[in-house]
Enzyme design. Sequence first.
Site, PDB file in Angstrom:
ATOM      1  N   LEU A   1       0.638  -9.955  -4.262  1.00  0.00           N
ATOM      2  CA  LEU A   1       0.206 -10.631  -3.046  1.00  0.00           C
ATOM      3  C   LEU A   1      -1.269 -10.961  -3.166  1.00  0.00           C
ATOM      4  O   LEU A   1      -2.101 -10.088  -3.341  1.00  0.00           O
ATOM      5  CB  LEU A   1       0.435  -9.748  -1.823  1.00  0.00           C
ATOM      6  CG  LEU A   1       0.123 -10.445  -0.510  1.00  0.00           C
ATOM      7  CD1 LEU A   1       1.241 -11.414  -0.148  1.00  0.00           C
ATOM      8  CD2 LEU A   1      -0.079  -9.450   0.610  1.00  0.00           C
TER       9      LEU A   1
ATOM     10  N   ASN B   1      -4.273   0.300  -5.372  1.00  0.00           N
ATOM     11  CA  ASN B   1      -5.672   0.057  -5.737  1.00  0.00           C
ATOM     12  C   ASN B   1      -6.430  -0.545  -4.572  1.00  0.00           C
ATOM     13  O   ASN B   1      -5.859  -1.162  -3.669  1.00  0.00           O
ATOM     14  CB  ASN B   1      -5.762  -0.841  -6.978  1.00  0.00           C
ATOM     15  CG  ASN B   1      -5.228  -2.229  -6.711  1.00  0.00           C
ATOM     16  OD1 ASN B   1      -5.963  -3.102  -6.260  1.00  0.00           O
ATOM     17  ND2 ASN B   1      -3.950  -2.455  -6.954  1.00  0.00           N
TER      18      ASN B   1
ATOM     19  N   CYS C   1     -10.903  -2.182  11.580  1.00  0.00           N
ATOM     20  CA  CYS C   1      -9.962  -2.505  10.506  1.00  0.00           C
ATOM     21  C   CYS C   1     -10.270  -1.645   9.273  1.00  0.00           C
ATOM     22  O   CYS C   1     -11.147  -0.790   9.303  1.00  0.00           O
ATOM     23  CB  CYS C   1     -10.044  -3.996  10.168  1.00  0.00           C
ATOM     24  SG  CYS C   1     -11.512  -4.477   9.230  1.00  0.00           S
TER      25      CYS C   1
ATOM     26  N   CYS D   1      -3.126   7.013  -8.485  1.00  0.00           N
ATOM     27  CA  CYS D   1      -2.037   7.833  -9.037  1.00  0.00           C
ATOM     28  C   CYS D   1      -2.022   7.826 -10.558  1.00  0.00           C
ATOM     29  O   CYS D   1      -1.727   8.829 -11.192  1.00  0.00           O
ATOM     30  CB  CYS D   1      -0.684   7.349  -8.527  1.00  0.00           C
ATOM     31  SG  CYS D   1      -0.268   8.058  -6.939  1.00  0.00           S
TER      32      CYS D   1
ATOM     33  N   CYS E   1     -13.409  -8.056  10.301  1.00  0.00           N
ATOM     34  CA  CYS E   1     -12.851  -8.140  11.658  1.00  0.00           C
ATOM     35  C   CYS E   1     -13.856  -8.573  12.722  1.00  0.00           C
ATOM     36  O   CYS E   1     -13.452  -8.946  13.822  1.00  0.00           O
ATOM     37  CB  CYS E   1     -12.151  -6.838  12.062  1.00  0.00           C
ATOM     38  SG  CYS E   1     -13.272  -5.473  12.430  1.00  0.00           S
TER      39      CYS E   1
HETATM   40 ZN    ZN Z   1     -13.428  -4.316  10.399  1.00  0.00          ZN
END
Ligand code: ZN
Lengths: 71, 296
Positions: free
Chosen positions: B117, B146, B189, B204, B279
């Site tokens: 994505l 990540n 956010c 991991c 944000c």
């Molecule tokens: Zn933010």
Amino acid sequence: MRFVVILIHLNNVPQTLQQPLSLQALLEAQNISQQSVALVLNETVVPRHRWSSILCHHEDKIDVFAVVAGG
Amino acid sequence: MSATAQKRPSLDDKDFIRYSRQIFLPEVGEAGQLQLKQCHVVIIGCGGLGLLAAQYLACAGIGSITLVDDDRVELSNLPRQLLFSEADIGQHKALVAKQKLAVLAPNCQLFAFAQMLTLDSAESLLAHVATANRQQSALLLDCTDNLAARHSINQLCIEHALPLVSASIAAFNGQLFAVDQRRFPAGGCYHCVFPNDTYAPQNCSNQGVLGPSVGVMASMQALLAIQLLLSATAPILDHSTKPQAGGVEHLLGQFWRFDAKSLQWHSARLTRDSECEVCAPSWNANTAQALKSVHK
Ligand SMILES: [Zn+2]
């Protein structure tokens, strides 16, 4: 001469500060890189850019921890 | 009957039996179960977190799930990624997961994308959740491994006003929180907590992890997602609303950390960074909009 003794808990370890320190100065004194951690002051997440303008107070509970990105 | 032809979804007798333990809960009930049926959850990352969360959500009766991951199954995945077996090694995780979930949860409409994505590919990839998102019945789970992906996903969710439930685990440390710019913008956010220049020492692949620790975080992520979806019709909070114990605001305004060694949870209130590069612009636009309507 005036002594200011500030007792804080950093990651549950009691620490005594001889002078008022900002959150940023506290991390610097502990050799903690700012870019590697998030910070919780008295159970509230504090955005990183405010660390330089907030002073540690007596009995503050401060938790610093690394970002965890694994899944 | 196709999903599109169905004007008002309903539960048949088999559904009532299948989901009876959920319907028994007054917090769910028949109305809640029907609500879940109309929901679309996007899961980015089909590793330990994504697979387990997908299993719970698909089997709980979420109507549609989109799985996104460009990785292929490896032998070292099998201790935590319980949906996979040795026969799946080398195949795309998203495609295998879709096949297996279709058997476990025949009511769930599944979509799989064996690709990464990115902000560029997101438009087309997420086009099919746009309707559900407008109806406040869409949600995205960040199950990636990540920090770069997590930053991109947060930005995407803010831009699309898509609620985000972020979970992560490495070694013995888990983190979990939800971001919803429409319902609780005061919580900020992902970037408010971890700005772009954050350095991540753990993942991991270089740190190791125990399977059940991943399971704990995946369960919490799925549980948080279900509760947010069930409460999606609750009134939208304004900027001045303070979180209240037990309310959905409580679920949105909290950052949880799990210590898998001591089995202890720590929670902290989230605060918006007024200078957040991601944000803050949408916050400013919303505040301007809100002020405009007040002064009308
Ligand atoms: Zn933010």
